[in-house]
Design a protein around this motif. Structure first.
Motif, PDB file in Angstrom:
ATOM      1  N   ILE A   2      20.063  -1.101  58.858  1.00 56.06           N
ATOM      2  CA  ILE A   2      20.142  -1.687  57.520  1.00 56.06           C
ATOM      3  C   ILE A   2      21.600  -1.740  57.089  1.00 56.06           C
ATOM      4  O   ILE A   2      22.366  -0.791  57.293  1.00 56.06           O
ATOM      5  CB  ILE A   2      19.332  -0.842  56.520  1.00 56.06           C
ATOM      6  CG1 ILE A   2      17.859  -0.843  56.915  1.00 56.06           C
ATOM      7  CG2 ILE A   2      19.501  -1.377  55.101  1.00 56.06           C
ATOM      8  CD1 ILE A   2      17.003   0.090  56.075  1.00 56.06           C
ATOM      9  N   LYS A   3      22.010  -2.857  56.498  1.00 54.65           N
ATOM     10  CA  LYS A   3      23.383  -2.982  56.020  1.00 54.65           C
ATOM     11  C   LYS A   3      23.629  -2.016  54.863  1.00 54.65           C
ATOM     12  O   LYS A   3      22.766  -1.801  54.019  1.00 54.65           O
ATOM     13  CB  LYS A   3      23.657  -4.413  55.564  1.00 54.65           C
ATOM     14  CG  LYS A   3      23.855  -5.403  56.707  1.00 54.65           C
ATOM     15  CD  LYS A   3      24.316  -6.747  56.169  1.00 54.65           C
ATOM     16  CE  LYS A   3      24.643  -7.697  57.310  1.00 54.65           C
ATOM     17  NZ  LYS A   3      25.797  -7.237  58.112  1.00 54.65           N
ATOM     18  N   GLY A   4      24.827  -1.456  54.831  1.00 52.09           N
ATOM     19  CA  GLY A   4      25.202  -0.592  53.725  1.00 52.09           C
ATOM     20  C   GLY A   4      25.605  -1.412  52.518  1.00 52.09           C
ATOM     21  O   GLY A   4      26.137  -2.525  52.648  1.00 52.09           O
ATOM     22  N   ASP A   7      29.297  -2.282  52.806  1.00 55.01           N
ATOM     23  CA  ASP A   7      29.850  -2.877  54.025  1.00 55.01           C
ATOM     24  C   ASP A   7      30.913  -3.904  53.631  1.00 55.01           C
ATOM     25  O   ASP A   7      30.684  -4.754  52.755  1.00 55.01           O
ATOM     26  CB  ASP A   7      28.749  -3.589  54.828  1.00 55.01           C
ATOM     27  CG  ASP A   7      27.913  -2.625  55.660  1.00 55.01           C
ATOM     28  OD1 ASP A   7      28.078  -1.407  55.486  1.00 55.01           O
ATOM     29  OD2 ASP A   7      27.094  -3.087  56.470  1.00 55.01           O
ATOM     30  N   GLY A   8      32.080  -3.846  54.291  1.00 53.69           N
ATOM     31  CA  GLY A   8      33.158  -4.782  53.987  1.00 53.69           C
ATOM     32  C   GLY A   8      34.108  -4.304  52.917  1.00 53.69           C
ATOM     33  O   GLY A   8      35.145  -4.930  52.674  1.00 53.69           O
ATOM     34  N   HIS A  30      27.595   4.789  52.434  1.00 55.90           N
ATOM     35  CA  HIS A  30      26.975   3.532  52.009  1.00 55.90           C
ATOM     36  C   HIS A  30      27.665   2.329  52.638  1.00 55.90           C
ATOM     37  O   HIS A  30      27.424   1.193  52.215  1.00 55.90           O
ATOM     38  CB  HIS A  30      26.993   3.420  50.487  1.00 55.90           C
ATOM     39  CG  HIS A  30      25.912   4.217  49.803  1.00 55.90           C
ATOM     40  ND1 HIS A  30      24.599   3.818  49.757  1.00 55.90           N
ATOM     41  CD2 HIS A  30      25.956   5.412  49.157  1.00 55.90           C
ATOM     42  CE1 HIS A  30      23.879   4.700  49.093  1.00 55.90           C
ATOM     43  NE2 HIS A  30      24.674   5.691  48.725  1.00 55.90           N
ATOM     44  N   GLY A  31      28.535   2.562  53.623  1.00 53.34           N
ATOM     45  CA  GLY A  31      29.073   1.462  54.414  1.00 53.34           C
ATOM     46  C   GLY A  31      30.540   1.152  54.267  1.00 53.34           C
ATOM     47  O   GLY A  31      31.084   0.356  55.038  1.00 53.34           O
ATOM     48  N   HIS A 352      21.740   7.473  62.057  1.00 54.77           N
ATOM     49  CA  HIS A 352      23.083   6.913  62.214  1.00 54.77           C
ATOM     50  C   HIS A 352      24.058   8.062  62.456  1.00 54.77           C
ATOM     51  O   HIS A 352      24.927   8.350  61.634  1.00 54.77           O
ATOM     52  CB  HIS A 352      23.487   6.119  60.973  1.00 54.77           C
ATOM     53  CG  HIS A 352      24.643   5.186  61.212  1.00 54.77           C
ATOM     54  ND1 HIS A 352      25.054   4.256  60.303  1.00 54.77           N
ATOM     55  CD2 HIS A 352      25.475   5.054  62.285  1.00 54.77           C
ATOM     56  CE1 HIS A 352      26.086   3.586  60.783  1.00 54.77           C
ATOM     57  NE2 HIS A 352      26.367   4.055  61.970  1.00 54.77           N
ATOM     58  N   GLN A 355      27.905   7.765  62.032  1.00 56.64           N
ATOM     59  CA  GLN A 355      28.421   7.750  60.671  1.00 56.64           C
ATOM     60  C   GLN A 355      28.576   9.167  60.106  1.00 56.64           C
ATOM     61  O   GLN A 355      29.263   9.371  59.113  1.00 56.64           O
ATOM     62  CB  GLN A 355      27.483   6.935  59.771  1.00 56.64           C
ATOM     63  CG  GLN A 355      28.086   6.558  58.432  1.00 56.64           C
ATOM     64  CD  GLN A 355      27.120   5.772  57.575  1.00 56.64           C
ATOM     65  OE1 GLN A 355      25.935   6.085  57.507  1.00 56.64           O
ATOM     66  NE2 GLN A 355      27.614   4.743  56.908  1.00 56.64           N
TER      67      GLN A 355
END
Length: 399
Positions: A2-4, A7-8, A30-31, A352, A355
């Protein structure tokens, strides 16, 4: 996977210790790409308690998911690297004494010049303004300053410090929640912002209801209800809580103290608080007659609130903890297999594991420099000059 939510998002993290690192770790989990800037000797938070290699339990617990680069902020190479990260960062967060980061050239005004939309956060003991703003402090001192030690006082009235760094951890949570809407404003409206977060303010926010109670009770806040406390049993301690009238009556009937259950002077909330010593004395006299498990087996089926007082081993081994997935066990290289408390709202750590890694001092320096556009030869030269520290693994390999 699942994307955080973040992310980015890039975070330039100058923080050390626990409060700031806790906030940035939550962003990382959280990414977010959290680039942890450490001095060559490492974050001082790596030395809180027993040390294994370059980590202690606190540095592993509050730095998972980040990347580390170790550098001298006063060196030309260190300044150049930080400026490159600052120009692209969504968030810059620091925890120096007020005024220090600006003297180094990386304060909010400096960041805005190269990055107008930046969310900038300062985490300190007493905040950025006021007569105590530059006063050095730590968690225990803020517990004292904020009234927490009096709220947590012993039965004889002695003020008592909580046995964990409660204010630091709480400050990390409040800082994270302040960063979340600031990032939302940045992403939705293109607005930057400045956040002044402090241990002093977080301690007050955490104790907000107690501050109100203190004022309207003229400094003598009563118990929330009676009985509520831990009592010695034949083999340990039990915590009991009987706020409602039927719970109170059932508790004392079940433990064989009808004299308390049926006492006409104890049949109301205020009356029970006023006569708290009698209630406490009855429990202290009676509870040692059975084991904790025997009392729980007697009380819980009748919905009288009670629970065994556990230590951390009891908690980690408990079947409910295991079945509910509250804890995962993760291997941290150089530190060993450690329990990781799964954070509400995040996937389990076991889903994960990469992470969950807490970086060693400067571990990701080469990768970060490469991403910033430095060539292999330039990276070698930077490490040789010493303003940016080569990762320990590379240094050993070079030897």
């Amino acid at each position: 996977m699942i994307k955080g939510a973040y992310d980015g998002i890039t975070v330039l993290d100058f923080t050390q210790g626990v409060a700031g690192p806790h906030a940035t770790m939550l962003l990382a989990l959280h990414g977010a790409d959290v680039i942890k800037i450490e001095p060559p000797e490492g974050d001082w938070g790596r030395a809180l308690g027993e040390i294994k290699g370059d980590h202690c339990a606190h540095s592993v617990a509050f730095n998972r998911g980040k990347r580390s680069i170790a550098l001298d902020l006063k060196s030309a190479d260190g300044k150049a690297v930080v400026n490159k990260v600052m120009a692209k960062a969504n968030v810059v967060i620091e925890s120096f004494r007020p005024g220090v980061i600006s003297r180094l050239g990386f304060g909010y005004e400096d960041a805005k010049k190269v990055n107008p939309k930046v969310v900038y956060c300062s985490v300190s003991g007493f905040g950025q303004t006021g007569p105590y703003s530059k006063r050095p402090t730590v968690d225990g001192l803020i517990q004292a300053f904020s009234g927490m030690m009096v709220m947590n006082r012993l039965p004889d009235g002695t003020p008592w410090r909580q046995g964990m760094i409660a204010v630091d951890v709480t400050t990390g949570l409040y800082t994270f929640q302040a960063l979340a809407p600031a990032l939302m404003r940045q992403l939705r409206f293109g607005e930057g912002s400045y956040i002044d977060s402090s241990l002093m303010k977080a301690a007050a926010a955490y104790q907000g209801a107690k501050l109100m109670e203190w004022v309207f009770s003229n400094g003598t806040p009563p118990p929330l209800y009676m009985p509520a406390g831990s009592y010695k049993t034949a083999n340990g301690y039990i915590m009991v809580s009987a706020m409602r009238p039927h719970h109170f009556k059932a508790l004392f009937e079940l433990i064989g103290r009808n004299d308390i259950a049926n006492d006409p002077e104890l049949q109301g909330h205020e009356a029970r608080i006023r006569n708290a010593p009698r209630i406490i004395k009855a429990l202290q006299e009676t509870m040692p007659s059975k084991t904790t498990e025997e009392w729980i087996a007697l009380l819980q089926p009748k919905e009288v609130f009670c629970e065994r007082v556990n230590n951390y081993t009891d908690y980690l081994d408990h079947p409910h903890v295991k079945e509910s997935g509250a804890i995962d066990w993760i291997e941290q290289d150089g530190f060993g297999r450690m329990p990781v408390a799964n954070i509400p709202g995040l996937p389990p750590a076991s889903q994960h594991e990469a992470q969950q890694h807490a970086p060693h001092t400067g571990e990701n320096g080469a990768d970060i420099l490469k991403e910033l556009g430095y060539s292999a030869n330039e990276i070698d030269a930077i490490f040789a000059r010493g303003g940016v520290q080569a990762p320990t693994i590379l240094a050993k390999a070079a030897d």
